[in-house]
Scaffold this motif. Sequence first.
Motif, mmCIF file in Angstrom:
data_model
loop_
_atom_site.group_PDB
_atom_site.id
_atom_site.type_symbol
_atom_site.label_atom_id
_atom_site.label_comp_id
_atom_site.label_asym_id
_atom_site.label_seq_id
_atom_site.Cartn_x
_atom_site.Cartn_y
_atom_site.Cartn_z
ATOM 1 N N TYR A 13 0.847 -1.199 0.000
ATOM 2 C CA TYR A 13 0.000 0.000 0.000
ATOM 3 C C TYR A 13 0.877 1.240 0.000
ATOM 4 C CZ TYR A 13 0.893 0.515 5.054
ATOM 5 O OH TYR A 13 1.485 0.675 6.293
ATOM 6 N N LYS A 14 0.280 2.375 -0.355
ATOM 7 C CA LYS A 14 0.966 3.661 -0.326
ATOM 8 C C LYS A 14 -0.033 4.722 0.108
ATOM 9 C CE LYS A 14 0.180 4.267 -5.295
ATOM 10 N NZ LYS A 14 0.839 4.450 -6.614
ATOM 11 N N SER A 15 0.411 5.961 0.205
ATOM 12 C CA SER A 15 -0.468 7.041 0.653
ATOM 13 C C SER A 15 -1.759 7.069 -0.138
ATOM 14 C CB SER A 15 0.227 8.402 0.484
ATOM 15 O OG SER A 15 1.335 8.498 1.338
ATOM 16 N N HIS A 16 -2.879 7.173 0.578
ATOM 17 C CA HIS A 16 -4.177 7.253 -0.094
ATOM 18 C C HIS A 16 -4.283 8.568 -0.848
ATOM 19 C CE1 HIS A 16 -8.443 6.876 -0.814
ATOM 20 N NE2 HIS A 16 -8.428 5.677 -0.256
ATOM 21 N N SER A 17 -4.903 8.539 -2.003
ATOM 22 C CA SER A 17 -5.104 9.785 -2.755
ATOM 23 C C SER A 17 -5.963 10.732 -1.922
ATOM 24 C CB SER A 17 -5.759 9.495 -4.103
ATOM 25 O OG SER A 17 -6.953 8.766 -3.938
ATOM 26 N N HIS A 18 -5.626 12.006 -1.985
ATOM 27 C CA HIS A 18 -6.273 12.977 -1.104
ATOM 28 C C HIS A 18 -6.210 14.372 -1.711
ATOM 29 C CE1 HIS A 18 -1.969 12.859 -0.159
ATOM 30 N NE2 HIS A 18 -2.086 14.158 0.084
ATOM 31 N N THR A 19 -6.970 15.262 -1.118
ATOM 32 C CA THR A 19 -6.943 16.669 -1.527
ATOM 33 C C THR A 19 -7.362 17.523 -0.338
ATOM 34 O OG1 THR A 19 -7.702 18.226 -3.218
ATOM 35 C CG2 THR A 19 -9.344 16.707 -2.347
ATOM 36 N N SER A 20 -7.321 18.822 -0.501
ATOM 37 C CA SER A 20 -7.748 19.733 0.572
ATOM 38 C C SER A 20 -8.333 20.988 -0.070
ATOM 39 C CB SER A 20 -6.570 20.104 1.468
ATOM 40 O OG SER A 20 -5.551 20.744 0.730
ATOM 41 N N ASP A 21 -8.991 21.797 0.752
ATOM 42 C CA ASP A 21 -9.513 23.055 0.232
ATOM 43 C C ASP A 21 -8.832 24.229 0.935
ATOM 44 O OD1 ASP A 21 -10.734 23.383 2.723
ATOM 45 O OD2 ASP A 21 -12.698 22.694 2.041
ATOM 46 N N THR A 22 -9.176 25.436 0.549
ATOM 47 C CA THR A 22 -8.517 26.624 1.090
ATOM 48 C C THR A 22 -8.904 26.921 2.536
ATOM 49 O OG1 THR A 22 -10.275 27.987 0.115
ATOM 50 C CG2 THR A 22 -8.255 27.707 -1.171
ATOM 51 N N ASP A 23 -9.932 26.242 3.040
ATOM 52 C CA ASP A 23 -10.364 26.444 4.426
ATOM 53 C C ASP A 23 -9.708 25.472 5.402
ATOM 54 O OD1 ASP A 23 -12.141 28.530 3.758
ATOM 55 O OD2 ASP A 23 -13.658 27.071 3.115
ATOM 56 N N GLY A 24 -8.742 24.682 4.914
ATOM 57 C CA GLY A 24 -8.047 23.749 5.794
ATOM 58 C C GLY A 24 -8.791 22.454 6.034
ATOM 59 N N GLY A 69 -5.467 32.614 13.684
ATOM 60 C CA GLY A 69 -4.054 32.698 13.311
ATOM 61 C C GLY A 69 -3.121 31.921 14.207
ATOM 62 N N PHE A 70 -3.645 31.049 15.078
ATOM 63 C CA PHE A 70 -2.786 30.283 15.995
ATOM 64 C C PHE A 70 -3.412 28.922 16.298
ATOM 65 C CE2 PHE A 70 -2.080 28.898 20.418
ATOM 66 C CZ PHE A 70 -0.708 28.687 20.386
ATOM 67 N N ALA A 71 -2.558 27.890 16.384
ATOM 68 C CA ALA A 71 -3.003 26.577 16.849
ATOM 69 C C ALA A 71 -1.865 25.928 17.619
ATOM 70 C CB ALA A 71 -3.426 25.699 15.678
ATOM 71 N N MET A 72 -2.203 25.236 18.706
ATOM 72 C CA MET A 72 -1.206 24.503 19.489
ATOM 73 C C MET A 72 -1.602 23.038 19.508
ATOM 74 S SD MET A 72 -0.108 25.035 23.475
ATOM 75 C CE MET A 72 0.790 23.773 24.389
ATOM 76 N N TYR A 73 -0.656 22.184 19.143
ATOM 77 C CA TYR A 73 -0.879 20.735 19.111
ATOM 78 C C TYR A 73 0.143 20.033 19.996
ATOM 79 C CZ TYR A 73 -3.932 20.971 14.947
ATOM 80 O OH TYR A 73 -4.966 21.218 14.072
ATOM 81 N N LYS A 74 -0.256 18.871 20.498
ATOM 82 C CA LYS A 74 0.718 17.993 21.144
ATOM 83 C C LYS A 74 0.731 16.673 20.392
ATOM 84 C CE LYS A 74 -2.164 15.654 24.649
ATOM 85 N NZ LYS A 74 -2.279 15.311 26.083
ATOM 86 N N ASP A 75 1.870 15.987 20.440
ATOM 87 C CA ASP A 75 1.984 14.712 19.753
ATOM 88 C C ASP A 75 2.933 13.815 20.528
ATOM 89 O OD1 ASP A 75 1.223 13.495 16.877
ATOM 90 O OD2 ASP A 75 3.228 12.801 17.452
ATOM 91 N N ILE A 125 -0.720 21.471 7.150
ATOM 92 C CA ILE A 125 -2.049 21.975 7.514
ATOM 93 C C ILE A 125 -2.105 23.507 7.462
ATOM 94 C CG2 ILE A 125 -1.640 21.973 10.023
ATOM 95 C CD1 ILE A 125 -4.595 21.170 10.336
ATOM 96 N N HIS A 126 -1.011 24.172 7.813
ATOM 97 C CA HIS A 126 -0.978 25.639 7.766
ATOM 98 C C HIS A 126 0.348 26.093 7.141
ATOM 99 C CE1 HIS A 126 -4.647 26.256 10.010
ATOM 100 N NE2 HIS A 126 -4.210 25.540 11.021
ATOM 101 N N PRO A 127 0.517 25.923 5.841
ATOM 102 C CA PRO A 127 1.803 26.243 5.196
ATOM 103 C C PRO A 127 2.193 27.715 5.290
ATOM 104 C CG PRO A 127 0.089 25.791 3.553
ATOM 105 C CD PRO A 127 -0.469 25.404 4.874
ATOM 106 N N SER A 128 1.211 28.599 5.486
ATOM 107 C CA SER A 128 1.533 30.031 5.533
ATOM 108 C C SER A 128 1.926 30.500 6.936
ATOM 109 C CB SER A 128 0.334 30.851 5.047
ATOM 110 O OG SER A 128 -0.775 30.660 5.912
ATOM 111 N N ARG A 129 1.752 29.645 7.938
ATOM 112 C CA ARG A 129 2.103 30.038 9.307
ATOM 113 C C ARG A 129 3.507 29.569 9.683
ATOM 114 N NH1 ARG A 129 -3.240 28.375 12.897
ATOM 115 N NH2 ARG A 129 -4.783 29.512 11.647
ATOM 116 N N GLU A 130 4.153 30.344 10.522
ATOM 117 C CA GLU A 130 5.449 29.947 11.065
ATOM 118 C C GLU A 130 5.221 28.825 12.081
ATOM 119 O OE1 GLU A 130 8.937 31.976 13.792
ATOM 120 O OE2 GLU A 130 7.847 33.237 12.358
ATOM 121 N N LEU A 131 6.099 27.839 12.082
ATOM 122 C CA LEU A 131 5.959 26.717 13.001
ATOM 123 C C LEU A 131 7.073 26.719 14.043
ATOM 124 C CD1 LEU A 131 4.615 24.080 13.910
ATOM 125 C CD2 LEU A 131 6.051 22.875 12.246
#
Length: 457
Positions: A247-258, A321-327, A345-351
């Motif tokens: 198997y490999k990555s499933h085909s996918h897409t996204s929209d401008t709203d994330g 303009g902000f999100a905090m995640y834990k992993d 998920i947010h290519p325009s934001r600094e990480l």
Amino acid sequence: MEKKKQKIHFIAIGGSVMHNLAIALKQAGHQISGSDDEIFEPSKSALSKHGILPEKDGWFPEKIDKDTEVVMLGMHASKDNPELLKAQQLGLKIYSFPEYIYEQSKDKQRIVIAGSHGKTTTTAIIIHVLNYCKRDFDYVIGARVRGVENTVKLSDAPIIIIEGDEYLSSALDPTPKFLRYQHHIGLITGISWDHANVFPTEDEYVKQFDLFADQTPKGGILIYCEQDSLALMIGKKERPDVTQVTYKSHSHTSDTDGHFFLTDGKERHPIKIFGSHNYQNISGAKEVLKKIGITNKQFFEAISSFEGASGRLELIKESSGFAMYKDFAHAPSKVKATVKAMREIHPSRELVACVELHTFSSLNKKFLPQYKDSLKSAQTPIVYFNPEKVKAKKLEPLSTDDIKSAFANKNIQVFDNTEQLTGYLTAQSWKNKNLLMMSSGNFGGIDLKNLAEKINA
């Protein structure tokens, strides 16, 4: 599950999987007792809720007597554990966790999900879809899944889904756990050297997955990710009468709203998880489910409500303009995949990406270079470690320069003090920025929800 109710004692009952097995057996009517030298949350509250939290920390051989029918030996109990010695003296039956799970599932179809990364999420997807489709099954998983009360279920169900860890079974049994389950269907998500304390070389570590694949019985099924070079190398080896599925990555897409979607021809199916590694996990789970009778239509309908396994890219706080995640990411491959997913998920934001070096491997100066470029995708890379943990594990001291050199990133900021780390994070401007906190520990006791509240975003 045995119909006869037994008196069962757990040595090291506070382990993440051990305490869930203890709860499952208590709910099945067995008489449960246990001990541990230290029990952390959430194990502590869960054991207390079910009336099996030990009164005191420590080891108490008197808890074990000739009436004890089964002793369950946890991973971090040593060979000279006084309770273990007492059990051996009395000639009692002693099981490691995987040995016991196998004994309880001898008559089931056993499906084992293995891999250095992705196995928890892949297992969680399978459990979620089977629950959604109202299938009867048992399971063992290393993290909580929404809608599932416990992480272990043992019943008279015909199949069991097991997250198969490659770590050793117990102090008495140096066999990797996933080899003890003797799968009928096995899946390998990907392989990246880890657990340097028990597998001192990459070759020795990779060999365990080769043994796992070789263990696939005639008429069995081996599923593996073709986008992982080591999984591909092991998976494609010829094994008589074994069905091989890639198997490999499933085909996918996204929209401008994330929002993210799986694609199937012209159809788009909404999903709540994201990242290249998760598209692989989705495909792997889908292949397993296909082999046990779940249709594409059922899968796509069920996956849209899957929210991820607990602690895996878990959203802590979100504002404009902000999100905090834990992993839970801690091994090099996991850190790299998680950072990459956050950038997607947010290519325009600094990480701002912070990883805690917490395990034996990550604090080992010889293993540390495996982290090279793992934080490369983050604009502000941060590493935290506790020098006392290094001492406790009897490892060579680490310096800031050691870490910067190993990560191959001169811009990395290194902290060995939690107050300084929290002070730095709370002092930043968080406009159009995301924060990612990655650890299998707790950053020296930092309350991430409290930290999120202090961040001005």
